[in-house]
Design an enzyme around this catalytic site. Structure first.
Site, short mmCIF file in Angstrom:
data_model
loop_
_atom_site.label_atom_id
_atom_site.label_comp_id
_atom_site.label_asym_id
_atom_site.label_seq_id
_atom_site.Cartn_x
_atom_site.Cartn_y
_atom_site.Cartn_z
N GLN A 157 2.32 -6.10 -3.18
CA GLN A 157 2.73 -6.16 -1.76
C GLN A 157 3.98 -5.30 -1.56
OE1 GLN A 157 1.85 -9.53 -3.27
NE2 GLN A 157 -0.12 -8.65 -2.79
N GLY B 39 -4.09 -4.50 -4.29
CA GLY B 39 -5.11 -3.51 -4.65
C GLY B 39 -4.39 -2.24 -5.06
N HIS B 40 -4.20 -2.06 -6.36
CA HIS B 40 -3.47 -0.89 -6.85
C HIS B 40 -4.45 0.12 -7.41
CE1 HIS B 40 0.30 -3.65 -7.25
NE2 HIS B 40 -0.13 -3.52 -6.02
N LYS C 168 1.79 2.14 -5.09
CA LYS C 168 2.38 1.57 -6.32
C LYS C 168 1.48 1.83 -7.52
CE LYS C 168 2.65 -2.52 -4.33
NZ LYS C 168 2.45 -2.22 -2.92
N ASP D 279 0.80 -1.22 0.00
CA ASP D 279 0.00 0.00 0.00
C ASP D 279 0.84 1.28 0.00
OD1 ASP D 279 -2.23 -1.69 0.17
OD2 ASP D 279 -2.08 -1.75 2.35
P1 IMO Z 1 -0.66 -4.25 -2.32
O1 IMO Z 1 -0.13 -4.78 -3.62
C1 IMO Z 1 -0.98 -4.59 1.94
C2 IMO Z 1 -0.83 -8.60 3.72
C3 IMO Z 1 -2.09 -9.11 4.39
C4 IMO Z 1 -1.50 -10.02 5.45
C5 IMO Z 1 -0.31 -10.64 4.71
C6 IMO Z 1 -0.60 -12.00 4.09
O2 IMO Z 1 -1.97 -3.55 -2.43
O3 IMO Z 1 0.38 -3.43 -1.64
P2 IMO Z 1 -2.00 -12.80 2.00
O4 IMO Z 1 -3.44 -12.59 1.63
O5 IMO Z 1 -1.05 -12.26 0.99
O6 IMO Z 1 -1.69 -14.22 2.36
O7 IMO Z 1 -1.80 -11.96 3.36
O8 IMO Z 1 0.04 -9.72 3.70
N1 IMO Z 1 -1.02 -8.15 2.33
C7 IMO Z 1 -1.02 -6.87 1.93
N2 IMO Z 1 -0.95 -5.74 2.65
N3 IMO Z 1 -1.05 -4.52 0.61
C8 IMO Z 1 -1.08 -5.63 -0.14
O9 IMO Z 1 -0.99 -5.58 -1.47
C9 IMO Z 1 -1.12 -6.89 0.53
N4 IMO Z 1 -1.20 -8.17 0.12
C10 IMO Z 1 -1.13 -8.93 1.24
O10 IMO Z 1 -2.82 -8.06 4.97
O11 IMO Z 1 -0.98 -9.28 6.52
MG MG Z 2 -3.17 -3.21 -0.68
#
Ligand code: IMO
Ligand code: MG
Length: 421
Positions: free
Chosen positions: A223, A42-43, A18, A15
Site C-alpha cells: 500500500q 499487487g506488486h 514498489k 501502486d
Molecule cells: P499495493 O501494495 C492501491 C486501497 C483499496 C481501498 C483501501 C482499503 O499494490 O500498492 P483494503 O482492501 O486494504 O481494506 O482497501 O485501500 N488499497 C490499495 N490501493 N494499492 C494497494 O496495494 C492497495 N491495497 C489497498 O483500493 O481504497
Molecule cells: Mg495495488
C-alpha cells in the site's frame, strides 16, 4: 554492531511501482520481508519477459538464494497464499525453500472476506472501495484480541478455534442481514492450512534480529503512506501501518536497526477506491495518464483515478517516514504532455495551507505550479546527463520543495530502465 534493515515504502496511495523497485533492490539483499498488509497488495515483477504479481509473498522470491519473510504484521490468506506459491513453483522456484512464515501473522478466514463484502455493501455510499480480501475484518479481530495466527495451526484444537471465530462473524452477518454460506470455502481453506505446515514457521522477531547480526535485510512496504491507518485519509485507508514505524512493529525490530528509507512515488498520482484525492483529473489529461500508465488495478482490475503530482501529500508522507532516498517512478508516462502541473499547496475553505487536512470531507483546491513538458521519449535514456533540461528542472523543483534527493529515477518497466545518481 548489527546490520541495518532498509525499508522501501510507497509514499502515495499505493501502486507507486514498489514491485519493480523491490525487484531491483532485492538483488542487493540476502533477505526481503513483508511487514504489513496482505493480498490486497499487487506488486508486479517483470523479468525474462514474464510478469508475476506478488501479493503476500515478498518480491525477492525470484532472486537466487534470497530468504523471504512474511512478518507478524502481515495478514495471510492461506488460500491466496497457496495459489501464489503454485504460480511461483511453475516459474521454477521452490517456495518452501525460500519463504519463512511468522507464527504471529494473523490468518484471513473465508468469513473475513465475506465480512469485507457485508460491511462494504452495508456502507452504501460511504464504502471504502476495499479490495474485498478481508483485510479490515482480519485486523479488526487482531485488535479485538480474538484473531487466529499462523502459529495456531499447529494446536490440536485449531478447528474449534476456527469455529469459535466463525461464530462471532455469523452473529454479525445476522445483525447486518447479510446472507451467505459461511462454509463454502472451509474445505479449501483447511487444505491450504495443511499446505502452510510444509513451511518453516518461525519466531519472526528472533529470526530477523539474528539475521541482522550477519546480513542486511530489506523490508518491503505494501500500500502507501496515504493509506496508513493513522496518517492516511481516514476512514478511506487500509487497516495497517504502512509508514516506517510499521516495519518495526511488523517484524519486531527496534528503530535503531532501521537504515535507509527508500520512498517511492510516481511522477503523477493515482488512487483506487474512495476517498480524497486533491489533484484528481476528470479531463483528457487524466485519461491520458490512465492510458499511458496502464493504470488499472493489479488486484481488482479497477481503473485507477489519476491526477498530477501532489507535493503537499508527498512531503507529508516523506516527513512521517523519514525518507532518506526518494525514488521517482514512471517519469516516461509524462513524455507526451505540453504542460505538466505539480501541486504545491492547497486551498481549503478559501485558506492556503501546506498541511494535509484532517477532514476528509473538506473541499481541497490544489494550487499548481506549471512546467513546460519535455516532449521527448525518456524510456531509452540510461544516463542522468542525457535527460532533457525540462525534465531536469522538474526533478530539481521536487527536490528543492521536499528538501530530499531523488536518488533513483525509473523511465520504464524493465530493470534496466533505472537511472541511479
Ligand atoms: P499495493 O501494495 C492501491 C486501497 C483499496 C481501498 C483501501 C482499503 O499494490 O500498492 P483494503 O482492501 O486494504 O481494506 O482497501 O485501500 N488499497 C490499495 N490501493 N494499492 C494497494 O496495494 C492497495 N491495497 C489497498 O483500493 O481504497
Ligand atoms: Mg495495488
Amino acid at each position: 554492531m548489527s546490520n541495518k534493515l532498509d525499508v522501501v515504502l510507497g509514499l502515495q496511495w499505493g501502486d507507486e511501482g514498489k514491485g519493480k523497485m523491490v525487484d531491483v533492490l532485492a538483488g542487493r539483499y540476502p533477505a526481503v520481508a513483508r511487514f504489513q498488509g496482505g493480498p490486497n497488495a499487487g506488486h508486479s515483477l517483470q523479468f525474462e519477459g514474464k510478469t508475476f504479481v506478488a501479493r503476500s509473498i515478498p518480491s525477492g522470491i525470484f532472486r537466487p538464494g534470497s530468504i523471504n519473510i512474511i512478518g507478524n504484521g502481515v495478514v495471510l490468506d492461506p488460500i491466496e497464499f497457496m495459489e501464489e506459491c503454485s504460480n511461483v513453483s511453475k516459474l521454477g522456484v521452490d517456495p518452501k525453500e525460500k519463504i519463512r512464515l511468522s507464527k504471529k501473522a494473523h490468518l484471513i478466514l473465508p468469513t473475513h472476506r465475506l465480512m469485507d463484502a457485508a460491511l462494504e455493501s452495508a456502507a452504501g455510499k460511504g464504502k471504502i472501495g476495499s479490495t474485498l480480501k478481508g483485510i479490515g475484518p482480519t485486523y479488526t479481530d487482531k485488535i479485538a484480541r480474538r484473531g487466529l495466527r499462523v502459529g495456531d495451526i499447529l494446536r490440536p484444537d485449531f478447528e474449534q478455534r476456527y469455529e469459535a471465530l466463525k461464530a462471532v462473524h455469523l452473529r454479525e452477518f445476522k445483525s447486518l442481514g447479510f446472507e451467505c454460506d459461511p462454509d463454502a470455502e472451509k474445505g479449501k481453506w483447511m487444505e491450504a492450512v495443511e499446505f502452510l505446515k510444509g513451511f518453516e514457521i518461525v519466531d519472526c522477531e528472533y529470526f530477523v534480529n539474528d539475521f541482522l547480526k550477519n546480513g542486511e535485510m530489506l523490508a518491503e512496504g505494501a500500500q502507501g503512506s496515504m493509506l496508513d491507518i493513522d496518517f492516511g485519509s481516514y476512514p478511506f485507508v487500509t487497516s495497517s501501518s504502512t509508514t516506517v514505524g510499521g516495519a518495526c512493529t511488523g517484524l519486531g525490530v527496534p528503530p535503531s536497526s532501521i537504515g535507509k528509507v527508500f520512498g517511492i512515488f510516481k511522477a503523477y498520482c493515482t488512487r483506487v477506491g474512495s476517498g480524497p484525492f486533491p489533484t484528481e483529473l476528470f479531463d483528457e489529461d487524466g485519461e491520458t495518464l490512465r492510458r499511458v500508465g496502464h493504470e488499472f488495478g493489479a488486484v481488482t482490475g479497477r481503473p485507477r483515478r489519476c491526477g498530477w503530482l501532489d507535493l503537499v501529500a508527498l512531503n507529508y508522507a516523506s516527513t512521517i517516514d523519514g525518507v532518506s532516498d526518494l525514488i521517482m517512478m514512471k517519469s516516461d508516462c509524462l513524455d507526451s504532455f505540453d504542460r505538466i502541473k505539480v501541486c504545491v499547496s492547497y486551498e481549503v475553505d478559501g485558506e492556503r495551507t501546506d498541511h494535509f487536512p484532517f477532514d476528509t470531507t473538506a473541499v481541497i483546491k490544489p494550487v499548481y505550479k506549471e512546467f513546460k513538458g519535455w516532449k521527448k521519449d525518456l524510456s531509452a535514456i540510461r544516463d542522468f546527463n542525457g535527460f532533457p533540461s525540462e525534465f531536469k528542472d522538474y526533478i530539481a523543483f521536487i527536490e528543492e520543495y521536499m528538501g530530499r534527493r531523488i536518488s533513483i529515477i525509473s523511465v520504464g518497466p524493465d530493470r534496466e530502465a533505472t537511472i541511479e545518481r
